[in-house]
Design an enzyme around this catalytic site. Structure first.
Site, PDB file in Angstrom:
ATOM      1  N   PHE A   1       0.612  -1.567  -0.072  1.00 39.69           N
ATOM      2  CA  PHE A   1      -0.196   0.321   0.589  1.00 39.69           C
ATOM      3  C   PHE A   1       1.089   0.889   0.210  1.00 39.69           C
ATOM      4  O   PHE A   1       1.926   1.062   1.065  1.00 39.69           O
ATOM      5  CB  PHE A   1      -1.210   0.323   1.708  1.00 39.69           C
TER       6      PHE A   1
ATOM      7  N   ASP B   1       9.599   2.440   1.824  1.00 37.12           N
ATOM      8  CA  ASP B   1       7.763   3.110   1.863  1.00 37.12           C
ATOM      9  C   ASP B   1       8.060   3.091   3.540  1.00 37.12           C
ATOM     10  O   ASP B   1       7.317   2.008   3.940  1.00 37.12           O
ATOM     11  CB  ASP B   1       7.045   2.973   1.102  1.00 37.12           C
TER      12      ASP B   1
ATOM     13  N   LYS C   1       2.570   9.953   8.321  1.00 35.03           N
ATOM     14  CA  LYS C   1       1.971   9.370   9.481  1.00 35.03           C
ATOM     15  C   LYS C   1       2.531   9.741  10.700  1.00 35.03           C
ATOM     16  O   LYS C   1       2.670  10.783  11.049  1.00 35.03           O
ATOM     17  CB  LYS C   1       1.497   7.727   9.252  1.00 35.03           C
TER      18      LYS C   1
HETATM   19  C1  LIG Z   1      -1.059   5.644   5.281  1.00 34.50           C
HETATM   20  C2  LIG Z   1       0.120   4.481   4.032  1.00 34.50           C
HETATM   21  C3  LIG Z   1       0.259   5.361   3.084  1.00 34.50           C
HETATM   22  C4  LIG Z   1      -0.656   6.749   2.440  1.00 34.50           C
HETATM   23  O1  LIG Z   1      -0.494   7.933   3.034  1.00 34.50           O
HETATM   24  P1  LIG Z   1      -1.600   9.152   3.507  1.00 34.50           P
HETATM   25  O2  LIG Z   1      -0.956   9.945   4.425  1.00 34.50           O
HETATM   26  O3  LIG Z   1      -3.056   8.425   3.932  1.00 34.50           O
HETATM   27  O4  LIG Z   1      -1.414   9.945   1.944  1.00 34.50           O
HETATM   28  C5  LIG Z   1       1.289   5.036   1.733  1.00 34.50           C
HETATM   29  N1  LIG Z   1       2.320   3.953   2.534  1.00 34.50           N
HETATM   30  C6  LIG Z   1       2.341   3.604   3.243  1.00 34.50           C
HETATM   31  C7  LIG Z   1       2.314   2.417   3.705  1.00 34.50           C
HETATM   32  C8  LIG Z   1       0.730   3.694   4.550  1.00 34.50           C
HETATM   33  O5  LIG Z   1       0.622   2.757   5.636  1.00 34.50           O
END
Ligand SMILES: *Cc1c(COP(=O)(O)O)cnc(C)c1O
Length: 402
Positions: A138, A223, A252
Site C-alpha cells: 500500500f 516506503d 503518519k
Molecule cells: C498510510 C500509508 C500511505 C498513505 O499515506 P496517506 O497519508 O494516507 O496519503 C502510504 N504508504 C504506506 C505504507 C501507508 O501505510
C-alpha cells in the site's frame, strides 16, 4: 454553534467512501479517548500509526500553540524556519542529504516515484521507466500510488492506469529477478507491509533488493510512511535492517497527528529535481513543520525508542495468553509497535466483528485486511493502558460466537 453532530450526520453529509464506527470521540489524553457521552476508550489504533506520542502530548501542543501565534503559512515562494529545522534534523539523523516536504504519505510517495522516473530519464534515458513494487503493498490513494500499490481493487474502475509498473511477490526475491531488467528505474517496498497484513520483510529479501538495484542501476525506495519514525524501535526501519535505500518516504507519525509528509534522498539523486520540476502549496508549511520537528525530536530520544521494544514484548505476551484461552490466532507478528495477529480458521473474516465488539468494551483497534488484527498504539503508551486494553480485548473476543 449549539448544534451537536451525530453519527447519522456522517451518512447524511459525507461521501460514503468510509464506514466509521458508531461512536464519535471528542477528546484524548495520552492513550485514552472520550466520546460524546463521556465514555472512555483505550487507543490501540493510534489514528493508524499516526499518534506516536498519544493524544494531547505537551511537546506537540506547545509547538502548535507557539507556532500558531507566529506564522501559519507562506507557500514555497518563501522558506521558513520550522521547515528548515525539520529538514536539518531529518538529514542529520538519517542517510539522507536532502528533504522534500509535503502533506501526506501518498504525496511523499508520488514525489518519490516521480523523482525516480526523472532521475532515470535524465541520467540513463527515457527507456528506463519501469517501477517494480509488490502485491499486497500500500503506497497511498493518488492514482499513481494506487497503481504502484499491490491491491488492484484500489485502482480498478478509475480509467486507464499509468503504465510502466510491475508487481512481484513480497519476500520472494526470485519473483523480482524474473521482472527486473535494464529498463527498471526503481523498486518501491515497505520494509514492513502495514495495510497488507503487518508483514515484516525478511532481511535477506531487502538485502537482495539492494543488490539487484545496484546491479541494474535502479533506485531502491523504502516506503516508511507506516513503519517509520520510531515505530519499529529505530528512528526508521531501514536502520533495524542495516540496509540503506536511495529514497525514503515518511508521513503518519512524522507529524504526530498534524498532516505532513517527507521524501528524503541523496544529493546525487535529488539534484535532478531542479526548480519547477515538482511542488506542493502546503509542503513545508510552518505549522506542520513546527509540530513535526517537536515530534521527531521527542521520538528519537533513546528512552522512547527503547520503550518501544519493551512494549512490543508485553503486547506479544498478552496476545499469546489470549490465544491460549481462545485459540483464535494462527500467527502473531510485526516489529516494535506495529503488531499483527492473524486469525486462524475458526475466526476467518471476523476482523470487523472484533472491532465493533472492542468498541463496546471501550477499546479502539485496527484491522489489516479481514483476517489480521493490527495494533499501532502510541510509542509511549503506559504499561497500565496496555494491560487494561488487553483485558477489554479479551472481553470483546469472548463476546463473539464462533
Ligand atoms: C498510510 C500509508 C500511505 C498513505 O499515506 P496517506 O497519508 O494516507 O496519503 C502510504 N504508504 C504506506 C505504507 C501507508 O501505510
Amino acid at each position: 454553534m449549539s448544534w451537536t453532530p451525530t453519527r447519522e450526520d456522517f451518512d447524511r453529509y459525507m461521501l460514503p467512501n468510509y464506514s466509521p464506527q458508531r461512536v464519535i470521540p471528542v477528546r484524548g489524553e495520552g492513550s485514552r479517548l472520550w466520546d460524546q457521552e463521556g465514555r472512555e476508550y483505550i487507543d490501540f489504533a493510534g489514528g493508524i500509526a499516526v499518534n506516536a506520542l498519544g493524544h494531547n502530548h505537551p511537546a506537540l501542543v506547545g509547538a502548535l500553540k507557539e507556532q500558531g501565534e507566529k506564522l501559519w503559512h507562506l507557500s514555497n515562494v518563501y522558506t521558513n524556519e520550522p521547515a528548515l529545522r525539520l529538514a536539518r534534523t531529518l538529514v542529520e539523523n538519517t542517510f539522507a542529504d536532502r528533504v522534500f516536504l509535503c502533506s501526506s504519505g501518498g504525496e511523499a510517495n508520488e514525489a518519490a516515484l516521480k523523482l525516480a522516473r526523472r532521475y532515470a530519464h535524465d541520467v540513463h534515458g527515457p527507456e528506463k521507466d519501469t517501477i517494480i513494487s509488490f502485491r499486497q503493498s500500500f503506497h497511498g490513494r493518488t492514482f499513481f500510488t494506487v497503481s504502484v500499490g499491490g491491491q488492484p481493487k484500489y485502482s480498478q474502475g478509475f480509467g486507464p492506469v499509468p503504465g510502466g509498473i510491475e508487481h512481484a511477490t513480497y519476500n520472494d526475491l526470485d519473483s523480482v529477478r524474473e521482472l527486473i531488467s535494464e529498463r527498471t528505474c526503481a523498486i518501491m517496498v515497505e520494509p514492513m507491509q502495514g495495510e497488507g497484513g503487518v508483514t515484516p520483510a525478511d532481511p535477506t529479501f531487502l538485502q537482495g533488493l539492494r543488490e539487484l538495484c545496484n546491479e541494474y542501476g535502479a533506485l531502491l525506495i523504502f516506503d516508511e510512511v507506516q513503519c517509520g519514525v520510531g515505530r519499529t524501535g529505530s528512528l526508521y526501519a531501514y536502520m533495524d535492517y542495516g540496509i540503506t535505500p536511495d529514497i525514503l518516504t515518511s508521513a503518519k507519525a512524522l507529524g504526530g497527528g498534524f498532516p505532513i509528509g517527507a521524501m528524503m534522498t541523496t544529493d546525487e539523486i535529488g539534484r535532478v529535481f531542479v526548480v519547477g520540476t515538482h511542488g506542493s502549496t502546503y509542503g513545508g508549511n510552518p505549522l506542520a513543520s513546527a509540530v513535526a520537528y517537536a515530534a521527531v525530536e521527542t521520538i528519537r530520544q533513546p528512552e522512547v525508542l527503547k520503550g518501544v521494544q519493551q512494549r512490543h514484548q508485553l503486547i506479544r505476551e498478552q496476545l499469546e495468553t489470549l490465544n491460549q484461552r481462545f485459540d483464535c490466532f494462527s500467527e502473531i507478528r510485526g516489529m516494535g509497535l506495529l503488531i499483527g495477529a492473524e486469525f486462524n480458521e475458526r475466526y476467518q473474516e471476523r476482523g470487523r466483528d472484533v472491532l465493533a465488539a472492542a468498541i463496546n468494551e471501550g477499546l479502539m483497534l485496527l484491522v489489516a485486511g479481514p483476517n489480521v488484527l493490527r495494533f499501532a498504539p502510541s510509542l509511549i503508551i503506559p504499561e497500565e493502558d496496555i494491560r487494561e486494553g488487553m483485558a477489554r480485548l479479551e472481553r470483546a473476543i469472548a463476546s463473539l460466537t464462533v
